[in-house]
Write a protein that holds these residues in place. Structure first.
Motif, PDB file in Angstrom:
ATOM      1  N   ARG A  29      20.714  47.639   5.503  1.00  0.00           N
ATOM      2  CA  ARG A  29      20.622  47.865   4.054  1.00  0.00           C
ATOM      3  C   ARG A  29      19.663  46.891   3.390  1.00  0.00           C
ATOM      4  O   ARG A  29      19.501  46.915   2.165  1.00  0.00           O
ATOM      5  CB  ARG A  29      22.014  47.726   3.428  1.00  0.00           C
ATOM      6  N   GLY A  30      19.050  46.012   4.175  1.00  0.00           N
ATOM      7  CA  GLY A  30      18.058  45.105   3.625  1.00  0.00           C
ATOM      8  C   GLY A  30      18.585  43.767   3.171  1.00  0.00           C
ATOM      9  O   GLY A  30      17.844  42.982   2.563  1.00  0.00           O
ATOM     10  N   LEU A  31      19.851  43.465   3.472  1.00  0.00           N
ATOM     11  CA  LEU A  31      20.412  42.175   3.062  1.00  0.00           C
ATOM     12  C   LEU A  31      20.058  41.089   4.064  1.00  0.00           C
ATOM     13  O   LEU A  31      19.792  41.363   5.240  1.00  0.00           O
ATOM     14  CB  LEU A  31      21.933  42.264   2.934  1.00  0.00           C
ATOM     15  N   ASN A  32      20.083  39.857   3.595  1.00  0.00           N
ATOM     16  CA  ASN A  32      20.048  38.698   4.483  1.00  0.00           C
ATOM     17  C   ASN A  32      21.470  38.427   4.948  1.00  0.00           C
ATOM     18  O   ASN A  32      22.413  38.612   4.185  1.00  0.00           O
ATOM     19  CB  ASN A  32      19.506  37.470   3.747  1.00  0.00           C
ATOM     20  N   VAL A  33      21.616  37.976   6.177  1.00  0.00           N
ATOM     21  CA  VAL A  33      22.944  37.762   6.742  1.00  0.00           C
ATOM     22  C   VAL A  33      23.033  36.385   7.386  1.00  0.00           C
ATOM     23  O   VAL A  33      22.149  35.984   8.156  1.00  0.00           O
ATOM     24  CB  VAL A  33      23.284  38.836   7.799  1.00  0.00           C
ATOM     25  N   VAL A  34      24.107  35.658   7.057  1.00  0.00           N
ATOM     26  CA  VAL A  34      24.470  34.441   7.765  1.00  0.00           C
ATOM     27  C   VAL A  34      25.644  34.801   8.663  1.00  0.00           C
ATOM     28  O   VAL A  34      26.735  35.109   8.178  1.00  0.00           O
ATOM     29  CB  VAL A  34      24.850  33.303   6.799  1.00  0.00           C
ATOM     30  N   ALA A  35      25.402  34.825   9.971  1.00  0.00           N
ATOM     31  CA  ALA A  35      26.440  35.156  10.944  1.00  0.00           C
ATOM     32  C   ALA A  35      27.113  33.869  11.397  1.00  0.00           C
ATOM     33  O   ALA A  35      26.467  32.991  11.975  1.00  0.00           O
ATOM     34  CB  ALA A  35      25.844  35.899  12.130  1.00  0.00           C
ATOM     35  N   VAL A  36      28.396  33.754  11.126  1.00  0.00           N
ATOM     36  CA  VAL A  36      29.159  32.550  11.456  1.00  0.00           C
ATOM     37  C   VAL A  36      30.053  32.848  12.658  1.00  0.00           C
ATOM     38  O   VAL A  36      30.789  33.838  12.662  1.00  0.00           O
ATOM     39  CB  VAL A  36      30.026  32.109  10.262  1.00  0.00           C
ATOM     40  N   ASP A  37      29.972  31.987  13.661  1.00  0.00           N
ATOM     41  CA  ASP A  37      30.761  32.207  14.874  1.00  0.00           C
ATOM     42  C   ASP A  37      30.751  30.923  15.681  1.00  0.00           C
ATOM     43  O   ASP A  37      30.003  29.988  15.354  1.00  0.00           O
ATOM     44  CB  ASP A  37      30.169  33.369  15.690  1.00  0.00           C
ATOM     45  N   LEU A  38      31.553  30.891  16.736  1.00  0.00           N
ATOM     46  CA  LEU A  38      31.547  29.744  17.646  1.00  0.00           C
ATOM     47  C   LEU A  38      30.773  30.029  18.924  1.00  0.00           C
ATOM     48  O   LEU A  38      30.520  29.109  19.704  1.00  0.00           O
ATOM     49  CB  LEU A  38      32.985  29.343  17.996  1.00  0.00           C
ATOM     50  N   ASN A  39      30.398  31.271  19.137  1.00  0.00           N
ATOM     51  CA  ASN A  39      29.694  31.658  20.362  1.00  0.00           C
ATOM     52  C   ASN A  39      28.196  31.410  20.191  1.00  0.00           C
ATOM     53  O   ASN A  39      27.465  32.245  19.649  1.00  0.00           O
ATOM     54  CB  ASN A  39      29.962  33.124  20.690  1.00  0.00           C
ATOM     55  N   GLU A  40      27.745  30.254  20.636  1.00  0.00           N
ATOM     56  CA  GLU A  40      26.342  29.872  20.443  1.00  0.00           C
ATOM     57  C   GLU A  40      25.380  30.779  21.194  1.00  0.00           C
ATOM     58  O   GLU A  40      24.295  31.092  20.691  1.00  0.00           O
ATOM     59  CB  GLU A  40      26.134  28.426  20.891  1.00  0.00           C
ATOM     60  N   GLU A  41      25.758  31.199  22.398  1.00  0.00           N
ATOM     61  CA  GLU A  41      24.862  32.031  23.203  1.00  0.00           C
ATOM     62  C   GLU A  41      24.589  33.364  22.515  1.00  0.00           C
ATOM     63  O   GLU A  41      23.432  33.767  22.354  1.00  0.00           O
ATOM     64  CB  GLU A  41      25.455  32.265  24.590  1.00  0.00           C
ATOM     65  N   ARG A  42      25.643  34.037  22.102  1.00  0.00           N
ATOM     66  CA  ARG A  42      25.461  35.318  21.410  1.00  0.00           C
ATOM     67  C   ARG A  42      24.806  35.123  20.049  1.00  0.00           C
ATOM     68  O   ARG A  42      23.996  35.943  19.609  1.00  0.00           O
ATOM     69  CB  ARG A  42      26.805  36.025  21.249  1.00  0.00           C
ATOM     70  N   GLY A  43      25.156  34.023  19.380  1.00  0.00           N
ATOM     71  CA  GLY A  43      24.564  33.756  18.072  1.00  0.00           C
ATOM     72  C   GLY A  43      23.069  33.527  18.153  1.00  0.00           C
ATOM     73  O   GLY A  43      22.303  34.058  17.338  1.00  0.00           O
ATOM     74  N   ALA A  44      22.638  32.754  19.152  1.00  0.00           N
ATOM     75  CA  ALA A  44      21.212  32.493  19.322  1.00  0.00           C
ATOM     76  C   ALA A  44      20.454  33.773  19.659  1.00  0.00           C
ATOM     77  O   ALA A  44      19.344  34.012  19.154  1.00  0.00           O
ATOM     78  CB  ALA A  44      21.006  31.452  20.418  1.00  0.00           C
TER      79      ALA A  44
END
Length: 255
Positions: A29-44
């Protein structure tokens, strides 16, 4: 609140399951997203794949300083107006275990800490930030929390998880009333049996049995169906203070 390009959302538990599906829907939808999690591998990996509009922040949702860093990342994008809080954990605890020992207070406390206290912590920080926004059509922001049908019909062994999710359900109307003067809405989704990484760990025959227990449609829920509901809540200004069951009409049995 019409979702517009340039707005920013925080999605906790944002790199897998319900959170990942919601983060991807917001990006579309064109938004910016801050994804918060503890899984660094998937987050990166997710940040690399969606470089620019998505930033990954490693944070424990029940930690004030770590979640404040996530809020700062969202404010850095600008127009932080949406929170979708999906982070949570489960784990079996009985009041009296099969060997006769009392249930683990440590395990109970940890599950409640992450699921319930983490929800309060995330919501309070997000709301304080959104309250500084200029209103758009009478809204400064909207928040979607995640409970579970276990908050209504917890099964044997689910006492910490059910306690926490029932707490989120109870929190919802109070939060909506509390934040009404700030022009911030709060709703909760209570999913039933969804095809998430937690259920993916179960043997296939158990997964099939769980799917067959859903009246209609007789299958596990799909993460994108949670995302559809979350985005609708964000955009529908009359949805406030409500917990919506997203469960195919299932009512959980004792075991």
């Amino acid at each position: 609140m019409k979702l517009q390009k340039g707005m920013t959302a925080i999605v906790t538990g944002g790199v897998s399951g319900l959170g990942e599906a919601t983060a991807l829907a917001l990006l579309e939808r064109g938004l910016n997203v801050v994804a918060v999690d503890l899984n660094e591998e998937r987050g990166a990996a997710m940040q690399k794949q969606h470089a620019g509009p998505l930033v990954f922040v490693k944070a424990d949702v029940a930690d004030g300083e770590q979640m404040q860093a996530a809020i700062a990342a969202a404010e850095g994008f600008g127009e932080f107006r949406a929170l979708i809080h999906c982070a949570g954990v489960g784990g079996p605890v009985r009041l009296v275990e099969k060997d006769g020992s009392p249930g683990s207070l440590e395990k109970y406390s940890n599950i409640v800490r992450i699921n319930l206290i983490g929800t309060f912590n995330t919501l309070r920080l997000a709301a304080a930030s959104m309250a500084k926004n200029a209103p758009i059509e009478g809204e400064r922001g909207a928040c979607v929390l995640t409970a579970s049908v276990a908050g209504y019909e917890g099964q044997i062994g689910q006492i910490p998880y059910a306690s926490a999710k029932a707490g989120i359900i109870g929190m919802t109307i109070v939060a909506a009333r509390d934040l009404a003067t700030k022009m911030i809405r709060v709703c909760t989704i209570a999913p039933g049996l969804f095809d998430t990484p937690i259920l993916a760990k179960l043997p296939e025959e158990i997964r099939q049995s769980l799917a067959a227990s859903v009246p209609n449609p007789p299958r596990l829920g799909r993460p994108n169906e949670y995302a559809l509901t979350a985005l609708h809540i964000l955009e529908n200004p009359m949805l406030n203070g409500e917990t919506i069951r997203l469960d195919g009409a299932i009512r959980m049995q004792p075991r």
